[in-house]
Write an enzyme that holds these catalytic residues in place. Structure first.
Site, PDB file in Angstrom:
ATOM      1  CD  GLN A 194      17.966  -7.581 -26.493  1.00  0.00           C
ATOM      2  OE1 GLN A 194      18.763  -8.497 -26.466  1.00  0.00           O
ATOM      3  NE2 GLN A 194      16.684  -7.752 -26.229  1.00  0.00           N
ATOM      4  N   GLY A 195      20.037  -2.930 -26.607  1.00  0.00           N
ATOM      5  CA  GLY A 195      20.399  -2.215 -25.382  1.00  0.00           C
ATOM      6  C   GLY A 195      19.325  -2.379 -24.318  1.00  0.00           C
ATOM      7  CE1 TYR A 196      14.986  -4.226 -25.597  1.00  0.00           C
ATOM      8  CE2 TYR A 196      14.095  -6.008 -24.278  1.00  0.00           C
ATOM      9  CZ  TYR A 196      13.954  -5.104 -25.307  1.00  0.00           C
ATOM     10  OH  TYR A 196      12.794  -5.096 -26.033  1.00  0.00           O
ATOM     11  CD  GLU A 219      15.579 -12.554 -26.988  1.00  0.00           C
ATOM     12  OE1 GLU A 219      14.972 -11.692 -26.334  1.00  0.00           O
ATOM     13  OE2 GLU A 219      16.748 -12.873 -26.780  1.00  0.00           O
ATOM     14  CB  SER A 253      17.005 -16.119 -16.220  1.00  0.00           C
ATOM     15  OG  SER A 253      15.979 -15.958 -15.248  1.00  0.00           O
ATOM     16  CG  ASN A 254      15.840 -21.312 -18.944  1.00  0.00           C
ATOM     17  OD1 ASN A 254      15.830 -20.383 -19.769  1.00  0.00           O
ATOM     18  ND2 ASN A 254      16.242 -22.522 -19.242  1.00  0.00           N
ATOM     19  CD  GLU A 255      16.362 -19.911 -13.049  1.00  0.00           C
ATOM     20  OE1 GLU A 255      16.886 -19.058 -13.802  1.00  0.00           O
ATOM     21  OE2 GLU A 255      16.742 -21.097 -13.026  1.00  0.00           O
TER      22      GLU A 255
END
Lengths: 399, 385
Positions: free
Chosen positions: A125-127, A244, A384-386
């Site tokens: 994955q290139g994100y 995902e 992230s969870n934030e």
């Protein structure tokens, strides 16, 4: 409402269990959470499932999905967790494939989907980029048209297991003048053997080589490898992230992890008694188990909703946040349970024994500290969870 | 597996929601809570007319053929409206004892009356020094001819001021805290020797201290077998706990919704406070606590008819999780409402108060964490042997 399995589902469970018992590689039992496997180890079960037609239960049937109900899929993950199976990696099956079959051309579907199913081609994955983490829309890697090719230049990072990858899916800026950063991004499939790609390892705090920096210098990629419309890549990127997230809860694996934790805590001794009999430790295990039950039933409700045609929506953010918190707490308690034998560290350390076995402390202690360190990634990756909380704020609370 | 409500269940929920919306708004409720009676018997009769009080009973018992899922649906709506009428004590508890263990004559005499709202029960089980241990009983029922004589003191009996009958747990044998020797009786509140001290509770309901002084009851007052009632009591209390979880889910959802709405309206520093990320993330955490509470309520309710250990673990897991969630959602609702959250005038504080008191009903977080942990240890020991 009921929680029962009907006779067909019980027959399905028996069939799946028998298949796993007969076909799952014996040397990979209990290795499902390990990140230090070889390419062959990662792919072994994937290839067996590919041959059986079971590698992508969530896909639509016409592309090679199994057509299982949500209950059957639940049974499937439970049964795999019984052996702590090394499941197919998400990058192909769960991430790029839904984008390809939802937005790709017929040629792209025919070219890529069968080899994702079979495990023949490995995807990365290139994100993320050094300057685009949570703020993913600020990617700077450019793809400039040159005839029937894009020429890609830039740097990607945190490319998981790119050292093994045959293909990658990349977010590239195709319109640097777009009004908003979310506009002007395209979703491009790149052959990792193309000249100009360099993959450099990043060693993480657990000592492992799981992620990489990927440098792209004048990488020429056919325009035909773009999925969907030019400059609309952000839409596909978000679609992919929702897919995902829904697999990210890891309920069945965490249940297995709790069982392991209890075994460890029953073996470890405190004041001459099993640690599991220690009230303060036992209550932490109970809390973990209770929170895991809440996650499990939240996932079951989500799956039931999906079965009625609701796609994975912003609710999947709950599964991501709670699922990763539990995975982290599980490794935290496991490290706590093994006490001081969490400290010996063996990776790369020369020892007389030519095998990989490290002779210090109980076997179950060996990976406890690296696993704990490694799992800190889970609340950071996949948005992230934030960021998940930002998504719920916007999409559900409407603030 | 199936997480859908049946068509009938959907209808029960919708019609109850409409009734509460139309006749149980916050100001009306405040008036009722402040009134001398503290409840509306006519509202209770309307609930009966809707069929709510029959919903959890089998058709052969004269009910609508539902069960615990129906009770869950009713209590979630009650939680949303802060309804004070005694569905759990009368329908879930008294109804539960009768349907599980009542004789044909007892069912005949009492079940139809409960379902029709002609008779209202309260459940007198807790004692001043028993805390959450259902077996820690000082109330004694002494055999007297064919019947029994009761002496003792029951604490904070919710809905007792409105009840004409009581379900009473008492010791007929064994020592204090023994599992054996416990029995359950139906006692007329007007029976000679029964006295009550009635009072309002902090969350808008009514309760009584109930004293039994040489209260004589007949042999027909005994539900089930003498001295063997603890498993029955535990089962009914588990069913009541699951229903209470549903009530908490209803109340949490409203408190959260009010808080989100308030954050949209309230401006500080020139902007709606709901634009502040620090508050947004807390409201998301409230949302996640509420969603998980829904999941746990479904889980516990769907496991009520499984074997004893599975049922107890499921209910304790739900009560732990929902106790924690309710406290968090309640406290954050007040905090995000700021000073307004502290006022009696706003509804949110009343949801906070109800959520707070639910935590200690039928065992608080610590009690259920202990029970869950002990049951898990027992399972591990059994597996090892």
């Amino acid at each position: 409402m009921n929680l029962d399995f009907n006779p067909e589902e019980i027959a399905f469970r028996d069939e799946v269990r028998a298949f796993i018992d007969e076909n799952y590689p014996k040397d990979l039992v209990g290795m499902g959470s390990r990140e230090d496997l070889t390419r062959e180890q990662f792919l072994a079960w994937h290839k067996i499932l590919g041959a059986k037609g079971w590698s992508a239960p969530a896909w639509p049937e016409k592309y090679g999905g199994t057509g299982w109900t949500s209950t059957q899929r639940y049974i499937w993950s439970e049964e795999n967790a019984r052996v702590d199976a090394v499941m197919p990696l998400p990058f192909g099956i769960a991430m790029v494939a839904p984008v390809i079959y939802s937005f790709g051309t017929d040629e792209q579907k025919a070219r890529f989907l069968p080899k994702i199913l079979s495990g023949e081609e490995w995807w990365c994955q290139g994100y993320s980029e050094p300057g685009a983490g949570s703020d993913l829309a600020s990617v700077k890697t450019t793809a400039v048209r040159d005839g029937d090719h894009y020429v890609i230049n830039g740097q990607k990072t945190w490319t998981t297991l790119a050292q093994h990858a045959d293909w990658g899916f990349f977010l590239c800026r195709t319109d640097p003048d777009a009004a908003k950063p979310q506009e002007g991004i395209s979703f491009i499939l790149v052959d990792m053997k193309t000249p100009g790609i360099e993959v450099r390892p990043i060693i993480t705090i657990d000592g492992g080589h799981e992620v990489n920096e990927t440098w792209l210098t004048d990488v020429r990629v056919p325009i035909a490898n773009r999925v969907g419309e030019e400059n609309k890549g952000w839409t596909y990127a978000k679609f992919l992230l929702a897919h995902e997230r829904s697999g990210i809860a890891g309920v069945a694996r965490s249940k297995r992890g709790v069982e392991k934790l209890k075994q460890i805590a029953s073996t470890e001794v405190i004041d001459g008694k099993p640690l599991m009999n220690d009230d303060s430790f036992a209550r932490k295990v109970s809390q973990l188990e209770i929170d895991l039950t809440a996650l499990e039933f939240t996932e079951l409700r989500t799956l039931a909703g999906e079965a009625q045609g609701k796609g994975p929506g912003p609710e999947s953010s709950i599964l991501k946040v709670k699922g990763t918190e539990i995975q982290q707490r599980l490794t935290e308690l496991t490290l706590e349970a093994v006490g001081t034998y969490g400290a010996p560290y063996y990776r790369g350390f020369p020892n007389d024994d030519s095998s990989n076995e490290f002779p210090i402390g109980p076997d179950y202690a060996h990976h406890s500290a690296p696993m704990y360190f490694n799992m800190r990634k889970t609340s950071i990756y996949g948005g992230s969870n934030e960021i998940q909380r930002n998504i719920i704020t916007k999409m559900i609370l409407g603030l | 597996m199936d997480f859908n409500f049946t068509e009938e269940q959907g209808m029960i929920r919708d019609s109850l929601a409409r009734l509460i919306r139309e006749q149980y708004d916050f100001d009306t409720r405040r008036g009722v809570v402040a009134s001398e009676a503290g409840w509306r018997p006519e509202m209770w009769a309307q609930f009966a007319e809707l069929g709510l009080l029959m919903a959890p009973f089998s058709e052969e018992d004269g009910g609508l053929g539902g069960g615990s899922i129906d009770a869950m649906i009713v209590m979630e709506e009650f939680g949303k409206g802060l309804v004070v009428e005694p569905f759990i004590p009368s329908v879930v508890c008294a109804g539960g004892f009768l349907k599980h263990a009542g004789s044909a004559a007892q069912k005949e005499e009492h079940l139809a009356a409960i379902m029709g709202a002609e008779s209202t029960f309260a459940f007198a089980y807790a004692e001043p020094r028993g805390r959450y241990n259902l077996a820690d009983l000082e109330t004694v029922a002494k055999k007297d001819g064919a019947g029994y004589v009761l002496n003792g003191h029951k604490a904070v009996v919710i809905g007792a001021p409105w009840a004409d009958k009581l379900i009473v747990t008492a010791r007929t044998g064994g020592d204090r805290r023994d599992a054996g020797g416990i029995s359950v009786f139906i006692v007329d509140k007007s029976a000679s020797g029964v006295t009550t001290r009635d009072y309002p509770t902090v969350d808008g309901r009514r309760a009584s201290e109930v004293y039994f002084e040489n209260v004589s009851v007949g042999a027909d007052a005994l539900i089930g077998s003498e001295g063997e009632a603890l498993p029955l009591i535990e089962r009914v209390v588990d069913e009541a706990t699951a229903a209470l979880c549903a009530e908490a889910v209803g109340a949490m959802g409203v408190a959260h919704g009010m808080t989100v709405e308030y954050s949209r309206q309230r401006k500080q520093f020139g902007t709606a406070i709901g634009k502040f990320q620090v508050l947004q993330h807390r409201m998301v955490d409230m949302f996640m606590e509420h969603e998980q509470s829904i999941s746990m309520t479904y889980m516990a309710t769907l496991k009520l008819d499984e074997d004893e250990v599975t049922r107890k673990k499921a209910v304790s897991a739900a009560k732990v999780r929902i106790g924690q969630a309710g406290r968090f959602v309640g406290q954050e609702s007040i905090q995000i409402h700021g000073g307004m959250g502290m006022t009696e005038e706003l509804a949110v504080g009343h949801y906070f108060k109800r959520l707070t008191m639910m935590n200690s009903e039928y065992g608080n977080v610590d009690h259920h964490m202990r029970r869950y942990t002990a049951l898990s240890a027992g399972e591990m020991k059994a597996a090892a042997e």
